[in-house]
Design a protein around this motif. Structure first.
Motif, PDB file in Angstrom:
ATOM      1  N   MET A  21       0.853  -1.203   0.000  1.00  0.00           N
ATOM      2  CA  MET A  21       0.000   0.000   0.000  1.00  0.00           C
ATOM      3  C   MET A  21       0.884   1.247   0.000  1.00  0.00           C
ATOM      4  O   MET A  21       1.795   1.363   0.827  1.00  0.00           O
ATOM      5  N   ASN A  22       0.640   2.184  -0.934  1.00  0.00           N
ATOM      6  CA  ASN A  22       1.444   3.404  -0.934  1.00  0.00           C
ATOM      7  C   ASN A  22       0.941   4.364   0.149  1.00  0.00           C
ATOM      8  O   ASN A  22      -0.130   4.181   0.725  1.00  0.00           O
ATOM      9  N   SER A  23       1.727   5.386   0.391  1.00  0.00           N
ATOM     10  CA  SER A  23       1.434   6.287   1.505  1.00  0.00           C
ATOM     11  C   SER A  23       0.103   7.010   1.336  1.00  0.00           C
ATOM     12  O   SER A  23      -0.674   7.134   2.284  1.00  0.00           O
ATOM     13  N   ALA A  24      -0.179   7.515   0.141  1.00  0.00           N
ATOM     14  CA  ALA A  24      -1.410   8.261  -0.096  1.00  0.00           C
ATOM     15  C   ALA A  24      -2.634   7.387   0.168  1.00  0.00           C
ATOM     16  O   ALA A  24      -3.607   7.825   0.806  1.00  0.00           O
ATOM     17  N   THR A  25      -2.598   6.143  -0.288  1.00  0.00           N
ATOM     18  CA  THR A  25      -3.719   5.221  -0.073  1.00  0.00           C
ATOM     19  C   THR A  25      -3.879   4.905   1.405  1.00  0.00           C
ATOM     20  O   THR A  25      -4.997   4.836   1.924  1.00  0.00           O
ATOM     21  N   ALA A  26      -2.731   4.713   2.098  1.00  0.00           N
ATOM     22  CA  ALA A  26      -2.768   4.407   3.530  1.00  0.00           C
ATOM     23  C   ALA A  26      -3.360   5.565   4.322  1.00  0.00           C
ATOM     24  O   ALA A  26      -4.153   5.362   5.252  1.00  0.00           O
ATOM     25  N   ILE A  27      -2.991   6.788   3.959  1.00  0.00           N
ATOM     26  CA  ILE A  27      -3.519   7.970   4.656  1.00  0.00           C
ATOM     27  C   ILE A  27      -5.025   8.072   4.446  1.00  0.00           C
ATOM     28  O   ILE A  27      -5.779   8.337   5.394  1.00  0.00           O
ATOM     29  N   GLU A  28      -5.482   7.862   3.220  1.00  0.00           N
ATOM     30  CA  GLU A  28      -6.919   7.933   2.939  1.00  0.00           C
ATOM     31  C   GLU A  28      -7.685   6.871   3.726  1.00  0.00           C
ATOM     32  O   GLU A  28      -8.778   7.144   4.250  1.00  0.00           O
TER      33      GLU A  28
END
Length: 303
Positions: A1-8
């Protein structure tokens, strides 16, 4: 999971499961986006990456309180990833938050608060030139309710109209995380809200609103920034320096004045909606002053 997806995914969880407000979610997003920019692969960051980032924000001159807040956001983010099985560890486990210096809240004295309330009542009775009767009646209701309840400004401006229509001594308010608490209303606050209901009823658009303080805004109710601005104007007209007054200062005044007059710290914690007593303990200086006064006034050897 990339950071942007994890934050969302994290923000979605905070909204759906913990009832985080839009302002809280935006604050988490800013802190996590800042960390992602500083670290790179935020979702896969190591403990050394976290420590290096914390050293960087300290070097950038952020206050200890801001550093601690950013670390708290990271802790919650990684605990979420761990709970979801997206990581097998928490890289913030060994990170130390900077020690925050105790900052006493700004408050108004009882006399100053009285002047502010009196000025609001005078303007509600007879609006000064250039001001509408509707605006002054609304301000009087806002400030009376705020000082009577100690509500957060977001809770105050978002109150449902039913609170005033019921004309009861207590009402339930939904605070942070969707938690409800009971708060009292003074006779003066109830009278000010009744007067505001009458003024509000003369506006056809306002009558249809579910909010006690409706406005043509994105939220549908009076924006907190508008209330804060108008409150500073009221303070200036009451002879109080505008920089010293804000909705949060009146919330502090509510708590401090209760403690000065004998209220229990636990009761004040419940009225403010603090989840932890440690948050309320910023007011212990008030208790210390009261104890000194009690000893000086009543101890047989005080003279």
């Amino acid at each position: 999971m990339n950071s942007a997806t994890a934050i969302e995914a994290f923000l979605e969880m905070m909204s759906a499961e913990r009832g985080a407000s839009a302002n809280t979610l935006e604050a988490y997003r800013r802190d996590l986006d800042d960390a992602a920019a500083g670290i790179g692969g935020l979702a896969d960051a190591s403990s050394s990456d976290i420590r290096a980032y914390l050293d960087t924000i300290a070097a950038r001159g952020f206050a200890a309180s801001t550093q601690a807040r950013k670390l708290s956001a990271l802790r919650q983010f990684y605990r979420f990833l761990y709970a979801e099985g997206l990581r097998g560890d928490d890289p913030t486990g060994t990170a130390m938050a900077p020690r925050k210096s105790a900052v006493l809240p700004k408050i108004l004295s009882e006399a100053e608060t009285g002047r502010l309330l009196d000025r609001a009542a005078e303007e509600a009775a007879t609006a000064p030139p250039g001001m509408s009767q509707v605006a002054t009646t609304r301000m009087h209701a806002l400030i009376e309710v705020l000082y009577a309840t100690g509500l957060r400004v977001s809770e105050l401006v978002g109150l449902p109209v039913e609170v005033a229509q019921r004309d009861q001594r207590f009402f339930m308010v939904r605070g942070k995380g969707g938690k409800e608490r009971m708060v009292p209303l003074t006779e003066k606050a109830r009278a000010a809200m009744t007067a505001w209901l009458s003024a509000r009823a003369r506006d056809a658009a306002a009558v249809e609103s579910p909010f006690l303080f409706p406005a043509a805004s994105e939220s549908g109710h009076l924006p907190r920034q508008v209330f804060a601005r108008d409150l500073k104007g009221l303070a200036a007209r009451a002879g109080i320096r505008a920089a010293r007054v804000s909705p949060h200062v009146l919330r502090h005044a509510f708590a401090s004045h209760l403690l000065q007059n004998g209220a229990d710290l636990r009761a004040v914690q419940q009225l403010l909606g603090h989840a932890d007593i440690s948050t309320t303990q910023i007011y212990t200086h008030v208790l210390e002053e009261r104890l000194v006064r009690l000893v000086n006034e009543h101890h047989p050897l005080a003279d």
